[in-house]
Enzyme design. Structure first.
Site, PDB file in Angstrom:
ATOM      1  CD  GLU A  83      -3.184   1.114   1.855  1.00  0.00           C
ATOM      2  OE1 GLU A  83      -3.988   2.060   1.749  1.00  0.00           O
ATOM      3  OE2 GLU A  83      -3.407   0.110   2.558  1.00  0.00           O
ATOM      4  CB  SER A  84       4.068   2.097   1.641  1.00  0.00           C
ATOM      5  OG  SER A  84       3.602   1.930   2.955  1.00  0.00           O
TER       6      SER A  84
END
Length: 140
Positions: free
Chosen positions: A62-63
């Site tokens: 997700e980062s």
């Protein structure tokens, strides 16, 4: 448009005092349509039996996916937020580094869909993740 060096420098700056800094995620490479980050696999990100925790893999994915949307879209006008993520964990790893490469499947004005492949140092596929992000207008 930012240069690749500016994108990597910005990613360091925005990661200060965040989960990315806690997990030691470092953005390492940017291309025309992809972004790569790496994360060390240490006991800090292990599950109890000593291998990489799936949640840490998802946090890495997700980062890098959200950062890809952030740098490849007009963030002067929009906030980027993840709205859906799905992951398949295919192989375990106990030490070394994992690398997450985010590339776009769909880059729309409102929603974006990224595929994130997480590999080890030998390029073995550890996890494959799909992330949907949304661009929300900033209030004036």
């Amino acid at each position: 448009m930012m240069t690749n060096e500016e994108i990597l420098e910005l990613s360091k700056k925005v990661c200060k005092n965040t989960l990315m800094e806690t997990l030691e995620i470092e953005f390492t490479e940017v291309g025309e349509d992809y972004l790569i980050a790496k994360m060390p696999v240490t006991p800090k990100v292990h599950q109890p039996d000593g291998v990489l925790h799936g949640g840490a893999s998802v946090a890495l994915a997700e980062s890098v996916g959200s950062m890809a949307s952030y740098v490849f879209l007009d963030t002067e006008e929009f906030f980027i937020r993840g709205i859906e993520i799905s992951a398949n964990h295919l192989k375990s790893i106990a030490e070394g580094f994992v690398f997450a490469r985010a590339s776009f499947i769909h880059k729309g004005r409102t929603t974006q869909l990224c595929e994130i492949k997480i590999t080890d140092e030998a390029n073995n596929l550890i996890s494959i993740v799909k992330l949907t992000t949304i661009a929300l207008p900033k209030k004036k």
